[in-house]
Design an enzyme around this catalytic site. Sequence first.
Site, short mmCIF file in Angstrom:
data_model
loop_
_atom_site.label_atom_id
_atom_site.label_comp_id
_atom_site.label_asym_id
_atom_site.label_seq_id
_atom_site.Cartn_x
_atom_site.Cartn_y
_atom_site.Cartn_z
N GLY A 33 0.55 -0.74 -0.07
CA GLY A 33 0.16 -0.32 0.11
C GLY A 33 0.78 1.03 0.33
O GLY A 33 1.86 1.20 0.91
N GLU A 35 1.10 4.29 1.08
CA GLU A 35 0.64 4.87 2.45
C GLU A 35 2.09 4.25 3.53
O GLU A 35 2.90 4.73 4.41
CB GLU A 35 -0.61 4.70 3.02
CG GLU A 35 -1.18 6.14 2.41
CD GLU A 35 -2.03 5.57 0.85
OE1 GLU A 35 -2.67 6.34 0.45
OE2 GLU A 35 -2.42 3.86 1.11
N ASN A 165 -0.56 9.99 -6.89
CA ASN A 165 -0.01 8.71 -7.22
C ASN A 165 -1.51 8.25 -8.20
O ASN A 165 -2.68 7.31 -7.39
CB ASN A 165 -0.47 8.09 -5.58
CG ASN A 165 1.13 6.88 -5.57
OD1 ASN A 165 0.72 5.64 -6.84
ND2 ASN A 165 1.51 6.93 -4.89
N GLY A 226 10.78 9.81 -13.60
CA GLY A 226 11.94 8.88 -13.70
C GLY A 226 12.89 8.61 -12.82
O GLY A 226 13.73 9.34 -12.26
N GLY A 256 8.65 5.72 -6.64
CA GLY A 256 7.62 6.71 -6.21
C GLY A 256 7.27 6.65 -4.36
O GLY A 256 7.75 7.77 -4.17
N ASP A 257 7.27 5.80 -4.16
CA ASP A 257 6.48 5.68 -2.55
C ASP A 257 7.81 5.71 -1.29
O ASP A 257 7.99 6.59 -1.10
CB ASP A 257 6.07 4.84 -1.89
CG ASP A 257 4.34 4.06 -2.72
OD1 ASP A 257 3.84 5.22 -2.46
OD2 ASP A 257 4.52 3.19 -2.71
#
Length: 317
Positions: A33, A35, A165, A226, A256-257
């Site tokens: 997930g 988050e 996102n 990227g 990305g997280d």
Amino acid sequence: MDVVTIGETMVVLTPESSPLMRYAHSYSRKFGGAETNVAFGLTRLGHQVGWISKVGDDEFGKSLLSFVRGEGVDVSEVKLEKTAQTGLYFKEVRSGDNVRVQYYRKGSAASTMSPSDLNEAYIAKAKYLHITGITPALSESCYETIIRVIEIAKANGLKIVFDPNLRKKLWSEEQARKVLLEIAALADIILPGVDEGTFMFGETDPETLGQLFLDQGAQVVILKTGAKGAYYFTKDEMQFVPGFKVKTVIDPVGAGDGFAAGVISGLLDELPLEEVVKRANAVGALATQVVGDFEGLPDREELRQFMCEPTGEDISR
């Protein structure tokens, strides 16, 4: 507490016997997930993080809750939902640049979150609120919850970090664009990719996109390009910070997280913005080196070793 984040985490099933689900007869079970990926990245770097969510009152939900707690994240505001199940998704890793995801999350426990689930006193303890564009896409009540948590954050002096996102599978493009722009106008720090900026504004030029996000009201915009790196924009400056080269991308999911975790960590450490983005680039790159959404996220020593050779030379060049 340094950071509070809110959103859904699911069970992740990945084929082991074949990269294609149609031929697979065995699967590994993990959790994923956006988050909690960010939360794990932050706790590994020594920060205190709380996660707000709901999981099903089922075996998957209880296992997920135990796992997140074991990663050092405070889960005291995560509720067990008896009337809905824990969401799940399947991930096919065909190659480092070809990953397919299939969600089974409609009607999940997390999608039942509502503003009444929020504890203002808990949120007020944090310095930063981290949110993504995934949570408001889950249901109308989740959208209302995100708007309310933003109001609470603003009333209590938290800085709001927003990662759009974009997940087109979760809602219509029209609704996604409308809500993402609405939330972007309320955030202090925005972390879009160029593709997400193009989706939201119809522009492709990074400098134009940076200015458009600033015009919406953000104090800081960090625009991801990227593997190449990222731009940062404020009302006073703009700069591009190159990324770190890796030999092979093993699994891009979660990069990305990791980037978001690096940004928030750098801000908590009060680094200059250039160094904030440099750290974010490094964490994002490391996240791609291991199969899994968060397994490659580094601790401080791993991050230091990756960012610098023994001489201290920047290896991103």
